[in-house]
Scaffold this active site. Sequence first.
Site, PDB file in Angstrom:
ATOM      1  CB  SER A   1      -0.912   0.089   1.257  1.00 24.37           C
ATOM      2  OG  SER A   1      -1.894  -1.184   1.430  1.00 24.37           O
TER       3      SER A   1
HETATM    4  N1  SAH Z   1      -1.242  -4.893   3.983  1.00 22.42           N
HETATM    5  C1  SAH Z   1      -0.441  -5.205   2.824  1.00 22.42           C
HETATM    6  C2  SAH Z   1      -1.261  -4.717   1.504  1.00 22.42           C
HETATM    7  C3  SAH Z   1      -1.315  -5.848   0.567  1.00 22.42           C
HETATM    8  S1  SAH Z   1      -2.392  -5.903  -0.726  1.00 22.42           S
HETATM    9  C4  SAH Z   1       0.984  -4.300   2.724  1.00 22.42           C
HETATM   10  O1  SAH Z   1       1.187  -3.681   3.599  1.00 22.42           O
HETATM   11  O2  SAH Z   1       1.715  -4.630   1.709  1.00 22.42           O
HETATM   12  C5  SAH Z   1      -3.772  -6.859  -0.399  1.00 22.42           C
HETATM   13  C6  SAH Z   1      -3.338  -8.267   0.142  1.00 22.42           C
HETATM   14  O3  SAH Z   1      -4.660  -8.810   0.395  1.00 22.42           O
HETATM   15  C7  SAH Z   1      -2.945  -9.070  -1.013  1.00 22.42           C
HETATM   16  O4  SAH Z   1      -1.703  -9.675  -0.535  1.00 22.42           O
HETATM   17  C8  SAH Z   1      -4.001 -10.132  -1.098  1.00 22.42           C
HETATM   18  O5  SAH Z   1      -3.684 -11.466  -1.586  1.00 22.42           O
HETATM   19  C9  SAH Z   1      -4.709 -10.108  -0.032  1.00 22.42           C
HETATM   20  N2  SAH Z   1      -6.022 -10.454   0.295  1.00 22.42           N
HETATM   21  C10 SAH Z   1      -7.186 -10.448  -0.743  1.00 22.42           C
HETATM   22  N3  SAH Z   1      -8.099 -11.208  -0.487  1.00 22.42           N
HETATM   23  C11 SAH Z   1      -7.832 -11.789   0.946  1.00 22.42           C
HETATM   24  C12 SAH Z   1      -8.678 -12.583   1.791  1.00 22.42           C
HETATM   25  N4  SAH Z   1      -9.825 -12.671   1.512  1.00 22.42           N
HETATM   26  N5  SAH Z   1      -7.981 -13.108   2.714  1.00 22.42           N
HETATM   27  C13 SAH Z   1      -6.540 -12.712   3.028  1.00 22.42           C
HETATM   28  N6  SAH Z   1      -6.034 -12.042   2.336  1.00 22.42           N
HETATM   29  C14 SAH Z   1      -6.560 -11.548   1.154  1.00 22.42           C
END
Ligand code: SAH
Length: 218
Positions: free
Chosen positions: A67
């Site tokens: 993010s």
């Molecule tokens: N908090 C992260 C943001 C990553 S982007 C950071 O600081 O880098 C969002 C992430 O959510 C992705 O890795 C994606 O695979 C995950 N994601 C999407 N749907 C999900 C779900 N139902 N359960 C767990 N993770 C999920």
Amino acid sequence: MRKFDDSYRHKGLRKKLMDILREKGITDENVLSAMNNIPRHFFLDTALDNIAYEDRAFPIAEGQTISQPYTVAYQSQLLQVKPQDKILEIGTGSIYQASVLAEMGAKVYTIERQKKLFEKTKEYIFKSQYSNLKFFYGDGFEGLPTYAPFDKVIITAAAPFIPPKLIDQLKPGGKMIIPVNEGEQQRMLRITKNIDGSTLEESFNNFSFVPMLAGKNG
Ligand code: SAH
């Protein structure tokens, strides 16, 4: 494994990034100090070292993103983190957001649905530093019933709706920060669970996240 170097230059760039976040309206000094302590470039490919402190999202593995710093700061600020808060994060991704919450002294339980990203958490370089951060492979829509209830829940992917099981796993008086779909963008919501189990919804700015998908992958 890559040799990590948190140079004076990186520290300087990080400090400048905190000034940018302040100018954009972030006021929670605990959030800013945690972000100032964490070398964001460690969470990115070495090729991105020189631009790791720009206020923008970057691609990580599996078509996912780390993010934007402003988004991390915004969500963390809305979460009103207190040391010892028990926090559930949906979407581990690069582990950056989870590290910020751990640095703030919270007990963090983070779930990732992509097996390959979850496997990477085993090589997490701050493992010994943040014994208060725990990783899970699973579907965020289900939450972590075994570890519930939580003081706070933070969703870092675009949710199609507010997952009812995550409301169930919130303590009375607890808060959830969730970006909920509105077409191309998502509206950032803060849900407070009242003592009687009813919820209060506050609406904030629009953001753009990768989708929250059901089920595990891998
Ligand atoms: N908090 C992260 C943001 C990553 S982007 C950071 O600081 O880098 C969002 C992430 O959510 C992705 O890795 C994606 O695979 C995950 N994601 C999407 N749907 C999900 C779900 N139902 N359960 C767990 N993770 C999920």
